[in-house]
Design a protein around this motif. Structure first.
Motif, PDB file in Angstrom:
ATOM      1  N   ALA A  67       0.810  -1.257  -0.134  1.00  0.00           N
ATOM      2  CA  ALA A  67      -0.059   0.128   0.042  1.00  0.00           C
ATOM      3  C   ALA A  67       0.806   1.292  -0.045  1.00  0.00           C
ATOM      4  O   ALA A  67       2.060   1.038   0.507  1.00  0.00           O
ATOM      5  CB  ALA A  67      -0.832  -0.166   1.223  1.00  0.00           C
ATOM      6  N   THR A  68       0.011   2.165  -0.738  1.00  0.00           N
ATOM      7  CA  THR A  68       0.808   3.633  -0.349  1.00  0.00           C
ATOM      8  C   THR A  68       0.461   4.395   0.865  1.00  0.00           C
ATOM      9  O   THR A  68      -0.823   4.596   1.155  1.00  0.00           O
ATOM     10  CB  THR A  68       0.406   4.445  -1.713  1.00  0.00           C
ATOM     11  N   VAL A  69       1.371   4.664   1.905  1.00  0.00           N
ATOM     12  CA  VAL A  69       1.080   4.896   3.228  1.00  0.00           C
ATOM     13  C   VAL A  69       1.462   6.382   3.323  1.00  0.00           C
ATOM     14  O   VAL A  69       2.308   6.827   3.352  1.00  0.00           O
ATOM     15  CB  VAL A  69       1.550   4.009   4.205  1.00  0.00           C
ATOM     16  N   VAL A  70       0.278   6.901   4.179  1.00  0.00           N
ATOM     17  CA  VAL A  70       0.302   8.128   4.739  1.00  0.00           C
ATOM     18  C   VAL A  70      -0.198   8.070   6.153  1.00  0.00           C
ATOM     19  O   VAL A  70      -1.094   7.551   6.628  1.00  0.00           O
ATOM     20  CB  VAL A  70      -0.395   9.433   4.087  1.00  0.00           C
ATOM     21  N   ALA A  71       0.736   8.463   6.977  1.00  0.00           N
ATOM     22  CA  ALA A  71       0.509   8.442   8.746  1.00  0.00           C
ATOM     23  C   ALA A  71       0.800   9.593   9.293  1.00  0.00           C
ATOM     24  O   ALA A  71       1.475  10.466   8.878  1.00  0.00           O
ATOM     25  CB  ALA A  71       1.652   7.333   9.038  1.00  0.00           C
ATOM     26  N   VAL A  72      -0.263  10.063  10.037  1.00  0.00           N
ATOM     27  CA  VAL A  72      -0.258  11.186  10.927  1.00  0.00           C
ATOM     28  C   VAL A  72      -0.371  10.713  12.526  1.00  0.00           C
ATOM     29  O   VAL A  72      -1.031   9.789  12.910  1.00  0.00           O
ATOM     30  CB  VAL A  72      -1.395  12.124  10.797  1.00  0.00           C
ATOM     31  N   ASP A  73       0.313  11.657  13.254  1.00  0.00           N
ATOM     32  CA  ASP A  73       0.003  11.587  14.759  1.00  0.00           C
ATOM     33  C   ASP A  73      -0.054  12.883  15.612  1.00  0.00           C
ATOM     34  O   ASP A  73       0.660  13.760  15.056  1.00  0.00           O
ATOM     35  CB  ASP A  73       0.950  10.543  15.460  1.00  0.00           C
ATOM     36  N   ALA A  74      -0.967  12.956  16.551  1.00  0.00           N
ATOM     37  CA  ALA A  74      -0.939  14.232  17.159  1.00  0.00           C
ATOM     38  C   ALA A  74       0.499  14.504  18.088  1.00  0.00           C
ATOM     39  O   ALA A  74       0.627  15.538  18.609  1.00  0.00           O
ATOM     40  CB  ALA A  74      -2.130  14.245  18.047  1.00  0.00           C
ATOM     41  N   GLU A  75       1.221  13.560  18.416  1.00  0.00           N
ATOM     42  CA  GLU A  75       2.166  13.830  19.388  1.00  0.00           C
ATOM     43  C   GLU A  75       3.623  13.545  18.516  1.00  0.00           C
ATOM     44  O   GLU A  75       3.988  12.602  17.783  1.00  0.00           O
ATOM     45  CB  GLU A  75       2.152  12.506  20.249  1.00  0.00           C
ATOM     46  N   PRO A  76       4.518  14.709  18.571  1.00  0.00           N
ATOM     47  CA  PRO A  76       5.791  14.790  17.852  1.00  0.00           C
ATOM     48  C   PRO A  76       6.652  13.656  18.128  1.00  0.00           C
ATOM     49  O   PRO A  76       7.172  13.112  17.152  1.00  0.00           O
ATOM     50  CB  PRO A  76       6.288  16.185  18.314  1.00  0.00           C
ATOM     51  N   SER A  77       6.749  13.188  19.249  1.00  0.00           N
ATOM     52  CA  SER A  77       7.502  11.904  19.575  1.00  0.00           C
ATOM     53  C   SER A  77       7.201  10.692  18.815  1.00  0.00           C
ATOM     54  O   SER A  77       8.103   9.900  18.251  1.00  0.00           O
ATOM     55  CB  SER A  77       7.872  11.562  20.987  1.00  0.00           C
ATOM     56  N   ALA A  89       6.884   4.969   3.964  1.00  0.00           N
ATOM     57  CA  ALA A  89       5.985   5.702   3.749  1.00  0.00           C
ATOM     58  C   ALA A  89       6.071   6.811   2.827  1.00  0.00           C
ATOM     59  O   ALA A  89       7.027   7.568   2.929  1.00  0.00           O
ATOM     60  CB  ALA A  89       5.451   6.139   5.348  1.00  0.00           C
ATOM     61  N   GLU A  90       4.754   7.254   2.318  1.00  0.00           N
ATOM     62  CA  GLU A  90       5.195   8.465   1.417  1.00  0.00           C
ATOM     63  C   GLU A  90       5.311   9.444   2.349  1.00  0.00           C
ATOM     64  O   GLU A  90       5.906  10.624   1.947  1.00  0.00           O
ATOM     65  CB  GLU A  90       3.808   8.687   0.752  1.00  0.00           C
ATOM     66  N   GLU A  91       4.683   9.741   3.453  1.00  0.00           N
ATOM     67  CA  GLU A  91       4.640  10.710   4.421  1.00  0.00           C
ATOM     68  C   GLU A  91       4.246  10.417   5.803  1.00  0.00           C
ATOM     69  O   GLU A  91       3.244   9.665   5.931  1.00  0.00           O
ATOM     70  CB  GLU A  91       3.646  11.880   3.696  1.00  0.00           C
ATOM     71  N   VAL A  92       5.000  10.885   6.856  1.00  0.00           N
ATOM     72  CA  VAL A  92       4.414  10.751   8.190  1.00  0.00           C
ATOM     73  C   VAL A  92       4.652  12.342   8.892  1.00  0.00           C
ATOM     74  O   VAL A  92       5.721  12.618   8.752  1.00  0.00           O
ATOM     75  CB  VAL A  92       5.494   9.634   8.914  1.00  0.00           C
ATOM     76  N   ARG A  93       3.510  12.551   9.348  1.00  0.00           N
ATOM     77  CA  ARG A  93       3.374  14.266   9.736  1.00  0.00           C
ATOM     78  C   ARG A  93       2.645  14.417  10.919  1.00  0.00           C
ATOM     79  O   ARG A  93       1.676  13.426  11.312  1.00  0.00           O
ATOM     80  CB  ARG A  93       2.899  15.064   8.565  1.00  0.00           C
ATOM     81  N   LEU A  94       2.994  15.624  11.585  1.00  0.00           N
ATOM     82  CA  LEU A  94       2.084  15.825  12.650  1.00  0.00           C
ATOM     83  C   LEU A  94       0.561  16.292  12.316  1.00  0.00           C
ATOM     84  O   LEU A  94       0.586  17.112  11.529  1.00  0.00           O
ATOM     85  CB  LEU A  94       2.756  16.934  13.506  1.00  0.00           C
ATOM     86  N   ALA A  95      -0.401  15.827  12.771  1.00  0.00           N
ATOM     87  CA  ALA A  95      -1.840  16.190  12.322  1.00  0.00           C
ATOM     88  C   ALA A  95      -2.732  15.292  13.451  1.00  0.00           C
ATOM     89  O   ALA A  95      -2.296  14.242  13.994  1.00  0.00           O
ATOM     90  CB  ALA A  95      -2.283  15.831  11.042  1.00  0.00           C
ATOM     91  N   ALA A  96      -3.988  15.951  13.802  1.00  0.00           N
ATOM     92  CA  ALA A  96      -4.694  15.200  14.560  1.00  0.00           C
ATOM     93  C   ALA A  96      -6.195  15.179  14.228  1.00  0.00           C
ATOM     94  O   ALA A  96      -6.621  16.424  13.606  1.00  0.00           O
ATOM     95  CB  ALA A  96      -4.553  15.814  16.140  1.00  0.00           C
ATOM     96  N   LEU A  97      -6.877  14.147  14.511  1.00  0.00           N
ATOM     97  CA  LEU A  97      -8.509  14.386  14.434  1.00  0.00           C
ATOM     98  C   LEU A  97      -9.078  15.243  15.534  1.00  0.00           C
ATOM     99  O   LEU A  97      -8.515  15.310  16.600  1.00  0.00           O
ATOM    100  CB  LEU A  97      -8.910  12.936  14.482  1.00  0.00           C
ATOM    101  N   PRO A  98     -10.056  15.847  14.993  1.00  0.00           N
ATOM    102  CA  PRO A  98     -10.846  15.725  13.898  1.00  0.00           C
ATOM    103  C   PRO A  98     -10.568  16.924  12.597  1.00  0.00           C
ATOM    104  O   PRO A  98     -11.413  16.887  12.034  1.00  0.00           O
ATOM    105  CB  PRO A  98     -12.258  16.027  14.412  1.00  0.00           C
ATOM    106  N   ARG A  99      -9.421  17.249  12.658  1.00  0.00           N
ATOM    107  CA  ARG A  99      -9.029  18.192  11.504  1.00  0.00           C
ATOM    108  C   ARG A  99      -7.704  17.445  10.915  1.00  0.00           C
ATOM    109  O   ARG A  99      -6.785  17.504  11.570  1.00  0.00           O
ATOM    110  CB  ARG A  99      -8.858  19.644  12.308  1.00  0.00           C
ATOM    111  N   LEU A 100      -7.752  17.174   9.790  1.00  0.00           N
ATOM    112  CA  LEU A 100      -6.690  16.628   8.817  1.00  0.00           C
ATOM    113  C   LEU A 100      -6.316  17.504   7.771  1.00  0.00           C
ATOM    114  O   LEU A 100      -7.150  17.969   7.117  1.00  0.00           O
ATOM    115  CB  LEU A 100      -7.085  15.144   8.448  1.00  0.00           C
TER     116      LEU A 100
END
Length: 272
Positions: A67-77, A89-100
């Protein structure tokens, strides 16, 4: 990124704790990952969002499927750890639900492994996953049920045996935004978000882990037991540890690993 007091609380609880999570609860949370990806129809060529990737377990498994994977998490660590774990992964970045930070219909599928437990507006979070997945795409999410299964309820037994006073109030999702953490309640949440072909399954297994790893999560402030542990004086920590050793002894395998039954709810649906 935060929208409620519960979100603020969760951000503070996880700040800087990626390594502690990875050593303790990551293995527990990893068990449903294959089933989660199956429920979202993630395979070769799928463009998938892993929302709340944590240490990157689901993202790495999805990438291994092609799969082509984009991953996000709210915690920088967590973002830093996941980037190192999933270089494909194509991208791993800082982001949080409910605003992506993605356009509508950007993905073929979206998954969130034990993330809805940590957001202050669960319906808005599911709605945002729906927004970023194309029509006909799939969404799959997991949560811990309530009442908690045996592995997690162990901590309540430990604290009771040690004589720990429980706080009269702890941060919770506002009642008007919460939902029953049952198969029916979880399925109802996805239905309320306008998804179709909704189903919810209960996954059960025996979690086997090093007793030191299971102790290390709360001892490092992870989860609600960790919130309680960090407020205790040193003498009480000694009592808690003694109770932990006594109560876990009957559940240790001949090889010394701790084995307790646990369960998760896996809900999935299609975007109309």
């Amino acid at each position: 990124m935060t929208t409620t007091a519960f979100d603020d609380h969760e951000r503070s609880r996880w700040a800087g704790r990626a390594a502690a999570y990875d050593r303790s609860l990551a293995a527990l949370c990893a068990h449903p990952a294959p089933s989660l990806l199956d429920a979202a129809n993630v395979g070769a060529g799928t463009r998938v969002l892993d929302a709340g990737t944590g240490s990157g377990t689901v993202a790495r498994l999805a990438s291994a499927r092609g799969a082509t994977v984009v991953a996000v998490d709210a915690e920088p660590s967590m973002v830093e750890l996941a980037r190192s774990r999933v270089p494909s992964a194509e991208e791993v970045r800082l982001a949080a639900l409910p605003r992506l930070p993605f356009s509508s219909g950007s993905f073929d599928a979206a998954v969130a492994n034990f993330v809805i437990n940590h957001v202050g507006d669960p319906l808005a979070a599911i709605g945002e996953l729906r927004r970023v997945v194309r029509p006909g795409g799939r969404i799959a999410v997991t949560i811990w049920p309530d009442p908690p299964p045996e592995a997690q309820s162990l901590w309540g037994e430990v604290f009771d045996a040690a004589g720990v006073d429980r706080p009269t109030s702890v941060p919770r999702v506002d009642a008007e935004r919460d939902f029953p953490r049952t198969p029916e309640g979880f399925a109802g949440l996805l239905d309320a978000a306008g998804l179709v072909d909704v189903r919810c399954d209960t996954i059960t297994w025996a979690h086997r882990t090093d007793p030191e790893a299971w102790w290390g999560g709360p001892a490092n402030g992870i989860s609600r037991p960790g919130l309680l542990m960090e407020t205790q004086p040193a003498a009480m920590i000694v009592r808690i540890r003694a109770a932990y050793n006594e109560l876990t002894a009957p559940y240790r395998d001949p090889d010394g690993l701790l084995a307790r039954p646990t369960a998760a709810l896996l809900a999935s649906a299609s975007v109309p």
